[in-house]
Design a protein around this motif. Structure first.
Motif, short mmCIF file in Angstrom:
data_model
loop_
_atom_site.label_atom_id
_atom_site.label_comp_id
_atom_site.label_asym_id
_atom_site.label_seq_id
_atom_site.Cartn_x
_atom_site.Cartn_y
_atom_site.Cartn_z
N SER A 3 3.25 -3.43 -4.00
CA SER A 3 4.69 -3.15 -3.87
C SER A 3 5.25 -3.60 -2.52
CB SER A 3 4.95 -1.65 -4.05
OG SER A 3 4.56 -1.20 -5.33
N ALA A 4 4.41 -4.16 -1.66
CA ALA A 4 4.82 -4.46 -0.28
C ALA A 4 5.99 -5.45 -0.23
CB ALA A 4 3.64 -4.99 0.52
N ALA A 5 5.91 -6.53 -0.99
CA ALA A 5 6.94 -7.56 -0.90
C ALA A 5 8.30 -7.04 -1.35
CB ALA A 5 6.54 -8.78 -1.72
N SER A 6 8.34 -6.35 -2.49
CA SER A 6 9.62 -5.85 -2.99
C SER A 6 10.18 -4.77 -2.09
CB SER A 6 9.46 -5.32 -4.42
OG SER A 6 8.51 -4.27 -4.48
N ALA A 7 9.32 -3.94 -1.51
CA ALA A 7 9.80 -2.90 -0.60
C ALA A 7 10.37 -3.52 0.66
CB ALA A 7 8.65 -1.95 -0.26
N ARG A 8 9.69 -4.55 1.16
CA ARG A 8 10.17 -5.21 2.37
C ARG A 8 11.52 -5.88 2.13
NH1 ARG A 8 5.80 -7.45 3.47
NH2 ARG A 8 6.08 -9.42 2.35
N SER A 9 11.67 -6.53 0.99
CA SER A 9 12.93 -7.20 0.70
C SER A 9 14.06 -6.20 0.50
CB SER A 9 12.79 -8.07 -0.56
OG SER A 9 12.55 -7.27 -1.70
N ALA A 10 13.70 -4.96 0.17
CA ALA A 10 14.72 -3.92 -0.02
C ALA A 10 15.05 -3.20 1.28
CB ALA A 10 14.23 -2.92 -1.06
N GLY A 11 14.42 -3.63 2.38
CA GLY A 11 14.72 -3.04 3.68
C GLY A 11 13.90 -1.82 4.03
N MET A 12 12.83 -1.58 3.29
CA MET A 12 11.97 -0.43 3.57
C MET A 12 10.89 -0.81 4.58
SD MET A 12 13.60 1.43 1.53
CE MET A 12 14.71 1.11 0.16
N SER A 13 10.43 0.17 5.33
CA SER A 13 9.32 -0.04 6.24
C SER A 13 8.01 0.27 5.53
CB SER A 13 9.46 0.86 7.48
OG SER A 13 10.60 0.52 8.22
N THR A 14 6.94 -0.34 6.00
CA THR A 14 5.63 -0.13 5.41
C THR A 14 4.66 0.38 6.46
OG1 THR A 14 6.00 -1.95 3.85
CG2 THR A 14 3.72 -1.21 4.15
N VAL A 15 3.96 1.43 6.13
CA VAL A 15 2.96 2.01 7.02
C VAL A 15 1.66 2.12 6.25
CG1 VAL A 15 2.30 4.01 8.40
CG2 VAL A 15 4.69 3.33 8.29
N GLY A 16 0.56 1.67 6.82
CA GLY A 16 -0.70 1.79 6.12
C GLY A 16 -1.85 1.20 6.88
N LEU A 17 -3.05 1.64 6.56
CA LEU A 17 -4.29 1.11 7.11
C LEU A 17 -5.21 0.70 5.97
CD1 LEU A 17 -5.37 3.49 10.04
CD2 LEU A 17 -4.64 1.12 10.22
N PRO A 18 -6.02 -0.33 6.17
CA PRO A 18 -6.98 -0.73 5.14
C PRO A 18 -8.15 0.25 5.10
CG PRO A 18 -7.23 -2.11 7.08
CD PRO A 18 -6.06 -1.22 7.35
N VAL A 19 -8.15 1.19 4.17
CA VAL A 19 -9.16 2.24 4.17
C VAL A 19 -9.93 2.36 2.85
CG1 VAL A 19 -8.02 3.64 5.91
CG2 VAL A 19 -7.42 3.95 3.52
N ILE A 20 -9.57 1.55 1.84
CA ILE A 20 -10.30 1.61 0.58
C ILE A 20 -11.26 0.42 0.54
CG2 ILE A 20 -10.16 1.67 -1.92
CD1 ILE A 20 -8.83 4.04 -0.56
N LEU A 21 -12.55 0.69 0.58
CA LEU A 21 -13.56 -0.37 0.63
C LEU A 21 -13.94 -0.80 -0.79
CD1 LEU A 21 -15.56 -2.09 2.27
CD2 LEU A 21 -17.18 -0.19 2.10
N GLN A 22 -13.97 -2.12 -1.00
CA GLN A 22 -14.44 -2.67 -2.27
C GLN A 22 -15.57 -3.66 -2.00
OE1 GLN A 22 -11.93 -3.74 -5.52
NE2 GLN A 22 -10.12 -2.75 -4.65
N GLY A 23 -16.47 -3.74 -2.95
CA GLY A 23 -17.61 -4.65 -2.84
C GLY A 23 -18.74 -4.15 -3.72
N LEU A 24 -19.96 -4.56 -3.41
CA LEU A 24 -21.12 -4.14 -4.18
C LEU A 24 -21.93 -3.08 -3.45
CD1 LEU A 24 -22.68 -7.46 -5.59
CD2 LEU A 24 -21.05 -5.91 -6.70
N SER A 25 -22.36 -2.07 -4.20
CA SER A 25 -23.35 -1.11 -3.72
C SER A 25 -24.67 -1.52 -4.34
CB SER A 25 -22.99 0.31 -4.13
OG SER A 25 -21.82 0.76 -3.48
#
Length: 537
Positions: free
Chosen positions: A278-300
């Protein structure tokens, strides 16, 4: 680091809590802060602006999934936002990751070893029903959470809780736990205290009944519709009016990101907890985005003893898998600019992060083939991989399969459609590797939930390593200064011995309308707390 936590905290299906979830204090310089009227710093988007905090009328926060219960003692970590408003916790995890007073005004570990926590409560605090918050009441709530069979109960399994005075209690542990105060903050339901009246009718702690806590707000079922919106009004007897930033808070369920962004444009939603799509549409609508990369994906690579897949029992094969993955290419293709490539299970700046190993498995298919040959698999082998059809786990599995095919490893992906099946198949020793994800956590919690023998989901084959266990036990009992180095050594062991093949971290994002402040995340508190949100002018 429960899967159920990451899947539901990752807006879209929680699992943890993220994670979960509450983390120990880390550098405040890592914080991504939304200040004043919604401007951002760091990797946030949107214009920086300033403003003054003012009393707010109504705050509307949108999330994608509705809570199955309103009982903080048994609630899944992914839904703690719905209970933290009305159930005050023992401690408060601030946006910068530090643990601060809440019901507890002071606390300390007794002696050395992190096995006994002494807590002193505030005086004069009352539950919303008018009864006093006492040491006996807190003990009863913690004992209930311990037995409630929620996915956080195991954090208190070995705890003996004793009221040593009207406002004093001790929590004694059979095993060291260096972050117990963090686990008893609002970010974990077990730390949200239920009144004796609530405990007497715990089955009524549902969306159809009034909350029974001591928080700054009271859940109002008459103004709520389960599955659609949940309304909270300011608690008139709350002990600290300065923390009541709004007269009313509404938690609304909106599963579609574009629908949420459209509602933000018209002022129907103030903050939306969503994913990176949703980042692109939120940004175009004038909203701010706050977040950190905290969900890890890969192989266990969970069959580290080679029980089902003999090749995985050889560390050289597991290392070859890591060298064979072009993390930059996979991340760019699947996640664009929202992904952060990684070879570690913690984010940069996080608890246990090793700067020395940041590029340990730089893409090198030639080295991967050499390691496979040395291990006796010059032509590769077949690797069964379990995946799920949600949160992009199956897509990640197929992307990794394409990478490994280039060095002769033939990945056979089995994708399941339910969380229950996904969890069961991680523990039945049928699949030697899993394409999944989880929230980044402190190394102590990663040990309990991810790589120690007692981890029932993420360590399905019960892998053990004396060196790793010794580091974990020593770190759990150590003082903070010494623990940091031991945590780093644990992470280095996991990387060098290739227990996992991480690919990338993805963010949980908060999209914010102008006029809202306090939406802030950090490496120590990667999930924003609605308790901190406030209106600006």
């Amino acid at each position: 680091m429960h899967f159920l936590d990451s899947a539901s905290r990752l807006p879209g299906p929680r699992a943890r809590r993220a994670a979960r979830g509450g983390l120990v204090a880390l550098s405040a310089g890592l914080a991504l802060t939304l200040t004043a009227c919604g401007g951002g710093t760091g990797s946030t988007t949107g214009a920086q602006s300033t403003g003054k905090a003012v009393a707010g009328d109504t705050l509307t926060v949108a999330e994608q999934q509705a809570p199955p219960t309103m009982n903080p003692g048994s609630l899944d970590l992914g839904f703690v936002d719905f209970t933290m408003l009305s159930y005050e916790s023992l401690f408060y995890l601030s946006p910068d990751g530090t643990v601060q007073p809440a019901l507890a005004k002071s606390w300390k570990y007794v002696g050395t070893g992190n096995t006994e926590l002494s807590v002193t409560l505030r005086s004069g605090v009352r539950f919303a029903d008018g009864t006093p918050v006492t040491a006996d009441a807190v003990k009863a709530s913690l004992e209930y959470a311990k037995k409630a069979q929620g996915n956080q109960a195991h954090y208190l399994t070995d705890a003996t809780i004793t009221a040593t005075g009207p406002l004093a209690l001790t929590i004694e542990l059979a095993k060291a736990n260096p972050i117990l105060p963090t686990l008893l903050t609002q970010s974990y339901g077990i730390g949200q205290i239920i009144s004796p009246k609530g405990l007497a009718s715990a089955s009524k702690l549902t969306p159809t009944d009034t909350s029974q806590g001591a928080g700054p707000y009271i859940y109002q079922p008459s103004q709520s519709v389960a599955g659609d919106h949940y309304t909270y009004t300011a608690n008139p007897s709350y002990y600290d009016k300065s923390k009541q930033h709004y007269k009313k808070i509404v938690m609304k369920i909106v599963q579609n990101g574009q629908t949420a962004v459209n509602a933000m444009k018209t002022g129907q939603i103030d903050v939306y907890k969503g994913d990176y799509t949703s980042a692109a549409s939120a940004r175009s609508a004038g909203m701010s985005t706050v977040g950190l990369p905290v969900i890890l994906q890969g192989l266990s690579l969970i069959d580290r003893g080679g029980e089902v897949s003999k090749p995985l029992g050889d560390v050289r094969v597991r290392q070859a898998i890591n060298y064979a993955i072009d993390r930059d290419a996979v991340t760019k293709a699947l996640l664009g600019d929202s992904g952060t490539p990684t070879v570690q299970t913690v984010i940069k700046g996080g608890d246990g992060y090793s700067a020395a190993l940041a590029d340990h498995y730089a893409y090198d298919p030639a080295k991967a083939k050499s390691l496979l040959k040395a291990a006796g698999y010059p032509d590769g082998f077949t690797l069964p991989v379990l995946a799920a059809t949600f949160v992009g786990f199956d897509t990640m599995a197929q992307a990794v399969a394409g990478q490994l095919a280039k060095v002769g490893i033939k990945v056979k992906v089995t994708a399941v459609t339910s969380i229950t099946s996904f969890v069961e198949n991680q523990t039945n020793k049928k699949y030697p590797a899993v394409s999944g994800g989880f929230t980044e956590e402190p190394m102590y919690l990663e040990g309990l939930d991810l790589f120690m023998p007692g981890s029932k989901v993420f360590n399905g084959f019960g892998s053990t390593a004396p060196e790793l266990t010794a580091l974990f036990d020593k770190a759990a009992a150590a003082a903070p200064a010494e623990r940091a180095g031991l945590d780093r050594q644990m992470q280095e062991y996991l990387v060098q011995n290739a227990w996992f093949a991480p690919v990338a971290f993805t963010p949980v994002n908060y999209y914010v309308r102008p006029g809202i402040g306090g939406v802030k995340v950090s490496a120590g508190a990667p999930f924003a707390s609605p308790l901190a949100f406030y209106a600006t002018k």
